[in-house]
Design a protein around this motif. Structure first.
Motif, PDB file in Angstrom:
ATOM      1  N   TYR A 473       0.823  -1.207   0.000  1.00 26.20           N
ATOM      2  CA  TYR A 473       0.000   0.000   0.000  1.00 26.20           C
ATOM      3  C   TYR A 473       0.856   1.257   0.000  1.00 26.20           C
ATOM      4  O   TYR A 473       0.605   2.202  -0.729  1.00 26.20           O
ATOM      5  CB  TYR A 473      -0.903  -0.015   1.233  1.00 26.20           C
ATOM      6  N   HIS A 491      -5.487  -0.462  -8.361  1.00 25.60           N
ATOM      7  CA  HIS A 491      -5.548   0.861  -7.734  1.00 25.60           C
ATOM      8  C   HIS A 491      -4.263   1.625  -8.018  1.00 25.60           C
ATOM      9  O   HIS A 491      -3.234   1.024  -8.289  1.00 25.60           O
ATOM     10  CB  HIS A 491      -5.717   0.736  -6.216  1.00 25.60           C
ATOM     11  N   THR A 495      -4.834   5.021  -3.505  1.00 27.67           N
ATOM     12  CA  THR A 495      -6.129   5.540  -3.944  1.00 27.67           C
ATOM     13  C   THR A 495      -7.296   4.747  -3.371  1.00 27.67           C
ATOM     14  O   THR A 495      -8.435   5.115  -3.586  1.00 27.67           O
ATOM     15  CB  THR A 495      -6.233   5.519  -5.487  1.00 27.67           C
ATOM     16  N   ALA A 496      -7.027   3.668  -2.677  1.00 23.43           N
ATOM     17  CA  ALA A 496      -8.133   2.923  -2.065  1.00 23.43           C
ATOM     18  C   ALA A 496      -7.839   2.774  -0.581  1.00 23.43           C
ATOM     19  O   ALA A 496      -6.707   2.962  -0.149  1.00 23.43           O
ATOM     20  CB  ALA A 496      -8.275   1.559  -2.719  1.00 23.43           C
ATOM     21  N   ILE A 501      -9.372  -2.818  -0.148  1.00 24.59           N
ATOM     22  CA  ILE A 501      -8.433  -3.747  -0.763  1.00 24.59           C
ATOM     23  C   ILE A 501      -8.552  -5.127  -0.120  1.00 24.59           C
ATOM     24  O   ILE A 501      -8.629  -6.146  -0.803  1.00 24.59           O
ATOM     25  CB  ILE A 501      -6.986  -3.212  -0.640  1.00 24.59           C
TER      26      ILE A 501
END
Lengths: 517, 321
Positions: A473, A491, A495-496, A501
């Motif tokens: 991440y 992604h 962005t998530a 996720i």
């Protein structure tokens, strides 16, 4: 000296808060090193006590002393109010002290049940009661909520599942004091959750847990207290409610690191590799592009197809359909040899099994891929061999006395650097990292991440596989989520949310194990 | 750089060299003791005889070491020796020129090595099994070819080779040197040598590093087969007959020499000089026991015990460092 007979039977529940084990100036010296400086520490019955520290801080030494694997140099160990010698593993086990190690130390060629009862087999008239043992083992496993069969060969399970079996095994032996050494290093999130549940249950039964981990979030999730070791010294013990991650990290490495996840953004360059609808054993229809200067993260549970995808890309397995384009041109990658020739490099998941020749010198490991280049007329140039190895040792700050030291004598983090270093010398364009920081401490982690930036700045591209969400991440420019052999979501950088996720990786199982980061 | 720094830099190398020296020291010590204890040891006749005896096993031990470094074993070498004495005898008696007969025999050795490589790499058989199989079969094939008879070689010049010497040293020992020098360079100064070690240490890691593991394994067994064929030719020259039952237990002596010389049966540890010294230690034990009139049955017992003692101390030394 030896323990009393009562210890062989399951522990009576102890009143929480009572001291079960006290270390009074426990100390260990090896010739030339002071591995553990006198430690004073009292463990309470029924607490989960985390121990953190960098590789080489003395955690393993402490475990070895507590489990009787090695004798101490000096100091006192007081078990339930009585001094004890704790000189042999047998003695530790008789007291009720057990350990679950990071690497599973069970017999892969025996069944799960046989492993669970190893050394305490059920027998009648001298004959093993195999069926009864399988049944009993299954009962224990089911009781713990693990969905695993007891009659299969241990080696047929994943490493994560083996780890759960090892934990289950430790619980059936009248254990009062259980040490977990990095138990989640190879576990998926789901398996880790099962393990945590087991640990909490044991705590409820009055078992004292020592929990050793590099993963801070696990420490905060589980532990009641945490002790920090640095360079063989116990530098502090805190109640978990009264401390935070920055404080612990500072205690551990004696300097504050602003950001473990060192992330530099580079403008992506030309496409290095592209897969078009690539399919193979364990995955299908995967299209991924990696450009120079970017990290492409692959996240998913173990068995979701990420590793299968990259090993196919790397020529280990044959693809069944789809295309691989290397710098715009379609290529056939039929062997690792082809992949290496193109400019791919793989730092495999299991360092010990796949990455290193442990009983060979550091220098030989570093130069293995480039012996062709540093030879002329069949003879290896001794000067080049030395120069290349020393350069990597210096560049990567590999802590080794010389390039002649055996790879096995280095710490896990430094071994990982060798795996990376040998590809740097080779001049690869695409680096594939499969779980690069498993079992590696915070300081080394940060160094490995910094290394990623170095690689990117030199125009390389990186594929990063991790089961540890924060890692992909915080580092990946593009994050692909795998589930059951398919690429289910993509992604951009941050962005998530973690929850989204995780949800995509787990999907229909509806595991809501998010919320901890 | 200070002296300590230099001392610290190559502990491993120094250590290996030291170990080599200790073995050499043991060999020299045995020679000195025997020279004092028996009048017949330090005679030219006995020394040349000793060198001849030790040479054959020494060459086999080098080939065996290549194989053991990869983590394998070659049990067939004794049988290959016997078999190739037959081949070279038949070819010479058939009127082939000596050079052609020798060359063809060496090619047979290479072919046997290729077969071992094929069995291990392509059929996935354990080295122990495939070489055990050829060990039995080759003796059988040799017996079929000769009908169980020995074949006398009718070429004096072929037999003269093993009796000749240069600068007072028998040709057979010169052959050891001729094999040892390229072998040393090969093992320690070429990438192929490095690959042998890497395959023995961790074949998977080697493969992921771009080492052609199958080719490396083929190479080890081909070299072992080739060296065994060379020994077969030398033995035929020495005894003057071709007989498939010759070279009995040579494979065990070669393995013992290799292990005495510090080779690890688990692979990835070994050298060229170690097995050479190891083989001469073994032949000195036999030679000395003969001179001291020790019962031949006892010789076997003593050899076995010494192997245990030497390898045990080697293990202690390694762990102690």
């Amino acid at each position: 000296m030896t323990s009393t007979a009562q210890d062989l039977h399951p522990a009576p529940t102890l009143a929480p808060g009572r001291t079960i084990l006290e270390l009074n100036g426990l100390e260990k010296r090896y010739p030339g090193t002071h591995a553990l400086k006198p430690v004073h520490l009292a463990f309470k019955a029924g607490e989960i006590h985390a121990i953190v520290g960098e590789n080489g801080a003395g955690k393993s030494t402490l475990i070895k002393l507590l489990t009787g694997v090695m004798p101490r140099t000096s100091g006192e160990v007081i078990w339930e109010g009585k001094p004890t010698a704790l000189a042999t593993p047998h003695e530790a086990m008789a007291l009720g002290i057990n350990a679950v190690h990071q690497e599973v130390v069970l017999c892969r060629h025996l069944t799960v049940a046989a492993n669970m009862f190893l050394g305490e087999e059920e027998s009648r008239f001298g004959l093993l009661q195999q069926r009864a043992m399988v049944k009993d083992a299954q009962k224990i496993i089911d009781g713990l909520g693990f969905d695993l069969p007891a009659h299969v060969m241990l080696g047929d399970l994943t490493i994560g599942q083996q780890q759960l079996i090892a934990a289950a095994r430790a619980t059936v032996r009248g254990t009062k004091f259980l040490i977990f050494d990095e138990p989640t290093a190879y576990l998926t999130r789901k398996e880790a959750d099962q393990l945590f549940e087991l640990i909490r249950r044991l705590k409820g039964e009055g078992v004292t847990i020592i929990y050793i981990s590099h993963r801070m979030e696990e420490v905060f999730e589980l532990a009641d207290r945490v002790s920090v070791l640095r360079d063989g010294t116990l530098v502090g013990t805190r109640n978990i409610a009264e401390t935070d991650e920055p404080e612990l990290v500072k205690l551990m490495i004696n300097r504050s690191i602003e950001q473990i996840y060192h992330k530099e953004h580079f403008t992506p360059g030309a496409t290095i590799v592209e897969t078009k609808n690539l399919s193979g054993k364990g995955f299908e229809n995967v299209s991924v592009t990696v450009r120079a200067g970017e990290i492409v993260g692959l996240y998913g549970l173990i068995g979701a197809g990420r590793s299968e995808f990259v090993t196919t890309l790397y020529g280990r397995h044959r693809k069944s359909a789809g295309q691989i384009l290397w710098q715009g041109k379609e290529v056939q990658v039929n062997s690792e040899h082809d992949a290496i020739r193109l400019g791919m490099a793989l730092a495999p998941e299991s360092r010990r099994d796949q990455g290193l020749c442990l009983n060979l010198p550091v220098g030989m490991n570093l130069n293995l891929p480039i012996y062709k280049r540093i030879s002329s007329n069949f003879l290896i140039s001794g000067a080049k061999e030395k120069a290349e190895a020393d350069r990597q040792i210096a560049d990567l700050r590999i802590k080794t006395p010389t390039r002649h030291a055996l790879a096995s004598s280095l710490s896990g983090g430094n071994q990982q650097k060798i795996v990376i270093g040998k590809w740097l010398a080779h001049g690869a364009k695409l680096f594939i990292f499969d779980e690069p920081t498993v079992g590696v401490d915070v300081g080394t982690k940060a160094e490995i991440y910094r290394l990623f930036s170095t690689l990117l700045s030199k125009g390389a591209g990186i594929i990063l596989i991790s089961s540890y969400l924060p890692e992909v991440y915080e580092l990946a420019d593009t994050l692909h989520v795998f589930r059951r052999g398919k690429l289910v979501a993509t992604h951009g950088f941050r962005t998530a949310s973690h929850e989204d996720i995780l949800g995509q990786a787990l999907a229909e199982k509806q595991e809501k194990s998010g919320g901890q980061k | 750089m200070s002296t300590e720094a230099i001392a610290a830099e190559k502990p491993k190398r120094n250590f290996n060299a030291l170990f080599g020296l200790t073995l050499l020291g043991l060999l020299l010590l045995m020679w000195i003791v025997l020279a004092v204890a028996t009048p017949s040891f330090a005679t030219t006749l006995n020394i040349t005889n000793l060198l001849r005896q030790g040479s054959l096993i020494a060459i086999l031990a080098v080939g065996q070491t290549f194989v053991i470094i990869t983590g394998g074993i070659d049990l067939s070498v004794g049988a290959v020796v016997g078999f190739t004495t037959v081949i070279v005898a038949l070819l010479i008696n058939a009127g082939w020129p000596i050079w052609a007969a020798v060359l063809a025999t060496l090619l047979v050795g290479i072919a046997i090595g290729l077969f071992h490589g094929f069995g291990i790499v392509k059929m996935g058989l354990p080295p122990f099994i495939i070489t055990l199989a050829t060990m039995t079969s080759l003796r059988g094939i040799g017996l079929l070819m000769t009908n169980g008879n020995s074949i006398s070689i009718n070429s004096d010049s072929f037999q003269a080779f093993s009796r000749g010497s240069l600068a007072g040293i028998p040709y057979l020992f010169w052959m050891v040197i001729l094999v040892a020098i390229p072998s040393y360079i090969f093992l320690h100064h070429t990438r192929w040598g490095r690959y042998l070690f890497s395959v023995g240490s961790n074949a998977e890691a080697a493969r992921l590093s771009g080492v052609n593991v199958p080719r490396t394994i083929f190479m080890a067994y081909v070299l072992s087969g080739l060296l065994a064929a060379i020994v077969g030719v030398l033995l035929a020259s020495r005894i003057g007959i071709g007989n498939p039952t010759q070279g009995d237990t040579y494979e065990l002596q070669a393995i013992a020499s290799s292990v005495i010389g510090g080779t690890s049966l688990f692979g990835a540890i070994g050298s060229v000089h170690g097995p050479l010294i190891g083989s001469f230690i073994l032949s000195t034990i036999n030679n000395g026991a003969n001179l001291l009139n020790v019962n031949t049955f006892w010789q076997r017992v003593i050899t076995g015990l010494l192997i245990i003692v030497i390898v045990y101390f080697d293990g202690l030394r390694r762990r102690g460092k």
